[in-house]
Design a protein around this motif. Structure first.
Motif, short mmCIF file in Angstrom:
data_model
loop_
_atom_site.label_atom_id
_atom_site.label_comp_id
_atom_site.label_asym_id
_atom_site.label_seq_id
_atom_site.Cartn_x
_atom_site.Cartn_y
_atom_site.Cartn_z
N ASP A 29 38.34 42.25 38.63
CA ASP A 29 37.80 43.41 37.90
C ASP A 29 36.85 43.05 36.75
O ASP A 29 36.34 43.95 36.10
CB ASP A 29 38.91 44.32 37.34
N GLY A 31 34.00 41.73 37.15
CA GLY A 31 32.63 42.05 37.56
C GLY A 31 31.99 41.01 38.48
O GLY A 31 30.78 40.99 38.64
N LYS A 32 32.82 40.20 39.14
CA LYS A 32 32.29 39.15 40.02
C LYS A 32 31.47 39.74 41.17
O LYS A 32 30.36 39.28 41.43
CB LYS A 32 33.47 38.34 40.59
N THR A 33 32.03 40.74 41.84
CA THR A 33 31.33 41.33 42.98
C THR A 33 30.02 41.96 42.53
O THR A 33 28.97 41.78 43.18
CB THR A 33 32.22 42.40 43.66
N THR A 34 30.08 42.66 41.42
CA THR A 34 28.88 43.33 40.91
C THR A 34 27.81 42.29 40.56
O THR A 34 26.65 42.43 40.94
CB THR A 34 29.22 44.15 39.65
N LYS A 56 36.93 42.11 47.66
CA LYS A 56 38.05 42.33 46.77
C LYS A 56 39.06 43.22 47.49
O LYS A 56 38.70 44.19 48.14
CB LYS A 56 37.52 43.03 45.52
N ASN A 148 30.55 39.94 30.39
CA ASN A 148 30.09 41.16 31.06
C ASN A 148 30.59 42.43 30.37
O ASN A 148 31.48 42.39 29.53
CB ASN A 148 30.60 41.10 32.51
N LYS A 149 30.02 43.53 30.77
CA LYS A 149 30.42 44.89 30.35
C LYS A 149 30.14 45.14 28.88
O LYS A 149 30.93 45.76 28.18
CB LYS A 149 31.90 45.14 30.66
N ASP A 151 28.25 47.11 27.73
CA ASP A 151 28.07 48.55 27.51
C ASP A 151 29.39 49.21 27.13
O ASP A 151 29.45 50.39 26.84
CB ASP A 151 27.50 49.21 28.77
N SER A 264 25.38 43.09 31.11
CA SER A 264 26.13 44.15 31.79
C SER A 264 25.67 44.16 33.23
O SER A 264 24.57 44.63 33.55
CB SER A 264 25.84 45.49 31.11
N ALA A 265 26.50 43.59 34.10
CA ALA A 265 26.10 43.41 35.49
C ALA A 265 25.79 44.74 36.16
O ALA A 265 24.77 44.86 36.85
CB ALA A 265 27.19 42.66 36.25
P1 G4P Z 1 35.54 41.82 40.56
O1 G4P Z 1 34.72 41.51 41.77
O2 G4P Z 1 35.49 40.78 39.50
O3 G4P Z 1 36.94 42.24 40.86
O4 G4P Z 1 34.88 43.10 39.83
P2 G4P Z 1 33.85 44.19 40.35
O5 G4P Z 1 32.48 43.64 40.41
O6 G4P Z 1 34.37 44.85 41.57
O7 G4P Z 1 33.89 45.16 39.11
C1 G4P Z 1 35.08 45.78 38.67
C2 G4P Z 1 34.76 47.10 38.03
O8 G4P Z 1 33.97 46.89 36.85
C3 G4P Z 1 33.94 48.03 38.92
O9 G4P Z 1 34.34 49.35 38.62
C4 G4P Z 1 32.53 47.81 38.44
O10 G4P Z 1 31.69 48.91 38.70
C5 G4P Z 1 32.77 47.64 36.95
N1 G4P Z 1 31.70 46.88 36.28
C6 G4P Z 1 31.07 45.76 36.66
N2 G4P Z 1 30.14 45.39 35.75
C7 G4P Z 1 30.19 46.30 34.76
C8 G4P Z 1 29.48 46.46 33.53
O11 G4P Z 1 28.58 45.71 33.17
N3 G4P Z 1 29.84 47.54 32.77
C9 G4P Z 1 30.80 48.44 33.13
N4 G4P Z 1 31.06 49.44 32.31
N5 G4P Z 1 31.49 48.30 34.28
C10 G4P Z 1 31.19 47.26 35.09
P3 G4P Z 1 35.36 50.16 39.52
O12 G4P Z 1 35.49 51.49 38.90
O13 G4P Z 1 36.60 49.36 39.73
O14 G4P Z 1 34.64 50.20 40.89
P4 G4P Z 1 33.39 51.06 41.33
O15 G4P Z 1 33.93 52.38 41.67
O16 G4P Z 1 32.43 51.13 40.16
O17 G4P Z 1 32.85 50.31 42.48
#
Ligand code: G4P
Length: 549
Positions: A29, A31-34, A56, A148-149, A151, A264-265
């Motif tokens: 969670d 943000g690896k996949t993103t 995931k 990451n994140k 934001d 912020s990926a």
């Molecule tokens: P993972 O592979 O490491 O497990 O993580 P993944 O990229 O699936 O990201 C986990 C959650 O974090 C996703 O939300 C994704 O959208 C969110 N996320 C990734 N990068 C950022 C960022 O820069 N900022 C914010 N605010 N969120 C981020 P989710 O609700 O679990 O899934 P989805 O419905 O968005 O797909």
């Protein structure tokens, strides 16, 4: 057409230098996949966001192992994601997010030359982050950290860096610095290239669309982010330059120093910056150690090792795909190679390579590349292929499992199928098998509960063998050695109830509790207890811990 020796050496050298083979790791969670998806987007390997199937395992599916197997099946295509970027050939090796498949991840890390570690700025360092970093440190794998994140309302960046240094025992050096965080996040200043990237909340735009300011003292900075934030950034930049040593690429490549980026990926922010710096500083394929010598990537003869085996989920085909990381020379389709463990010649008519999320047959591959080889049961994890030289690559250990159960054969007429099935599944690395001498009890050790369901299901589906599991009260398996053979024999005799043998027939001590393990260790100082199957790696780890890195 035959290439002359010098042209070949030159060509090979060029191919090696342009390759960047790495893994992206994180606690689930973060943000690896993103991030993976955004990197592919910038690399032009995919055109739209959402094209990469997450491997995931969704939270809803954590108890549904069929779903997990299906998702693992999908992830064959994303096991390696290759693409070209600015003249570099990039190979991202995918790692499963679910903690029950952590061992898959550890093994994949043996095949990379560097990693990008993603940390969620709200959560900071988490459990899996710690474990994965330990594995990276075993091989001094160079690490770039992406926080990451931004934001979101995360922790203070200075506190985050301190936490990373303390918890992960690695020195850090920020190469970018955030302006505000959460609601107030306005962008990052790239300390490496001295440029400012302003944040626009955009899920579709590329970072290149974002305004760039080259000089921190430029009045435009105040206009863009406001006087207060501009002042803060100038102070932060000065502080960072004063507190941290200048970035030293050699220290990074030796695994001592982790450069840090903020971004912020999901918003595409800071990703291109990361990628541009990554291709510049990340190491190209390096030498690897075998049991006899070190193999350099630019040696002419091909060599490589298997780090992952993926079962084909089609029950009509027993085929598996073995993933081979090329270490030296050129891998060629249809050429005979030596499988050194089996002392057998093998030829591959349809080796696969992976570009983005598609696979295709390849004629040749170079150091750093990963080829998927169709396998009918010849390979197990760690196997070596060469052009004839008898050697075995090191550094692909099995880790001490944490959950143990006795394997019960429910149908005595299917004992042979059960034997074969369990041998193949353990070759694939799904679990480890330990046999207790007394009564030939078979104990399966895994890192996660889910593997037991997977084993039970696959033994029945693929081998027609029904099994069940009985819990056993062990919590750790340690390989045991001693320079004093009599002491080892004595230990094995005294502790026979707790002694098992692994598939290579090496003795393993099964500890019921960690506390007892400690007291046994204290009581038998002549015995060495190893937490990975490859003792040299173990020693290196101990050595590094002592060095206090
Ligand atoms: P993972 O592979 O490491 O497990 O993580 P993944 O990229 O699936 O990201 C986990 C959650 O974090 C996703 O939300 C994704 O959208 C969110 N996320 C990734 N990068 C950022 C960022 O820069 N900022 C914010 N605010 N969120 C981020 P989710 O609700 O679990 O899934 P989805 O419905 O968005 O797909």
């Amino acid at each position: 057409m035959a290439r002359s020796l010098t042209t070949f050496a030159h060509m090979l050298d060029q191919e090696i230098r342009k390759r960047r083979t790495f893994g992206i790791i994180s606690h689930p969670d973060a943000g690896k996949t993103t991030l993976t998806e955004k990197l592919l987007l910038f690399g032009g390997a995919i055109q739209t966001a959402g094209a990469v199937k997450s491997n995931k395992i969704t939270k809803a599916a954590t108890s549904d192992f069929m779903e997990i197997e299906k998702q693992r099946g999908i992830s064959v295509a994303t096991s390696v994601m290759g693409f070209e970027y600015q003249g570099y050939k990039i190979n991202i090796l995918d790692t499963p997010g679910h903690k029950d498949f952590a061992e898959d991840t550890y093994r994949t890390l043996t095949a990379v030359d560097s990693v990008i570690l993603v940390i969620d700025c709200v959560k900071g360092v988490e459990e899996q982050t710690r474990k994965l970093m330990e594995v990276c440190r075993m091989r001094n794998t160079p690490v770039i950290i992406f926080i990451n994140k931004l934001d979101r309302e995360g922790q203070d960046p200075y506190d985050l860096l301190e936490e990373v240094e303390k918890e992960l025992s690695i020195h850090t050096r920020p190469l970018s610095w955030p302006i505000g965080i959460g609601e107030k996040f306005q962008g990052v200043y790239n300390l490496f290239d001295k440029k400012l990237l302003l944040f626009s909340n955009s899920k579709t735009k590329k970072a290149s669309d974002v305004l760039t300011i080259l000089d921190l003292n430029d009045k435009q900075l105040d206009e863009q982010v406001g006087e207060k934030a501009a002042k803060q950034l100038r102070e932060d930049a000065e502080l960072i330059e004063g507190v941290f040593e200048p970035f030293d690429e050699d220290l990074y490549r030796d695994g001592y120093l982790a450069p840090v980026f903020f971004g912020s990926a999901i918003n595409n922010f800071g990703v291109q910056d990361l990628l541009d710096t990554f291709v510049r500083i990340a190491p190209f394929p390096r030498s690897r150690v075998t049991d006899t010598r070190e193999v350099k990537p630019d040696e002419k003869p091909f060599s490589g090792f298997i780090f992952k085996i993926h079962a084909n989920l089609d029950p009509n085909h027993r085929d598996r795909i073995a993933f081979c990381r090329v270490v030296s020379g050129t891998f060629e389709r249809n050429k005979f190679y030596q499988h050194t463990r089996l002392d057998k010649k093998l030829r591959f008519a349809n080796p696969n390579m992976f570009m983005a999320n598609e696979k295709s047959v390849v004629d040749e591959a170079f150091p750093g590349d990963v080829v998927g080889l169709y396998d009918t049961g010849n390979f197990k994890i760690g196997d070596t292929l060469t052009e004839g030289e008898n050697m075995q690559f090191q550094g692909i250990p099995s880790f001490s499992p944490e959950i143990f159960k006795e394997l019960i054969n429910k149908d005595p007429f299917k004992a042979k199928q059960m034997e074969k099935g369990i041998r193949q599944l353990t070759d694939e690395g799904v679990a480890q098998l330990f046999t207790q001498e007394l009564g030939s009890i078979k104990i399966i050790g895994t890192v996660g509960e889910l593997q037991f369901e997977v084993i039970q299901f696959r033994l029945l589906q693929e081998y027609g063998a029904a099994c069940s599991f009985h819990p056993v009260a062990y919590s750790k398996a340690c390989w045991i050695t001693s320079e004093d053979k009599a002491a080892l024999d004595n230990f094995i005799r005294m502790k026979s109830r707790f002694i098992c043998y692994d598939k290579e027939n090496r003795p393993v001590f099964m500890a019921d509790t960690l506390r007892n393990l400690k007291s046994v260790q204290d009581y038998y100082p002549a015995i060495s207890f190893h937490f990975t199957s490859e003792f040299k790696t173990d020693q290196a780890l101990i050595g590094q811990a002592a060095y206090g890195k």
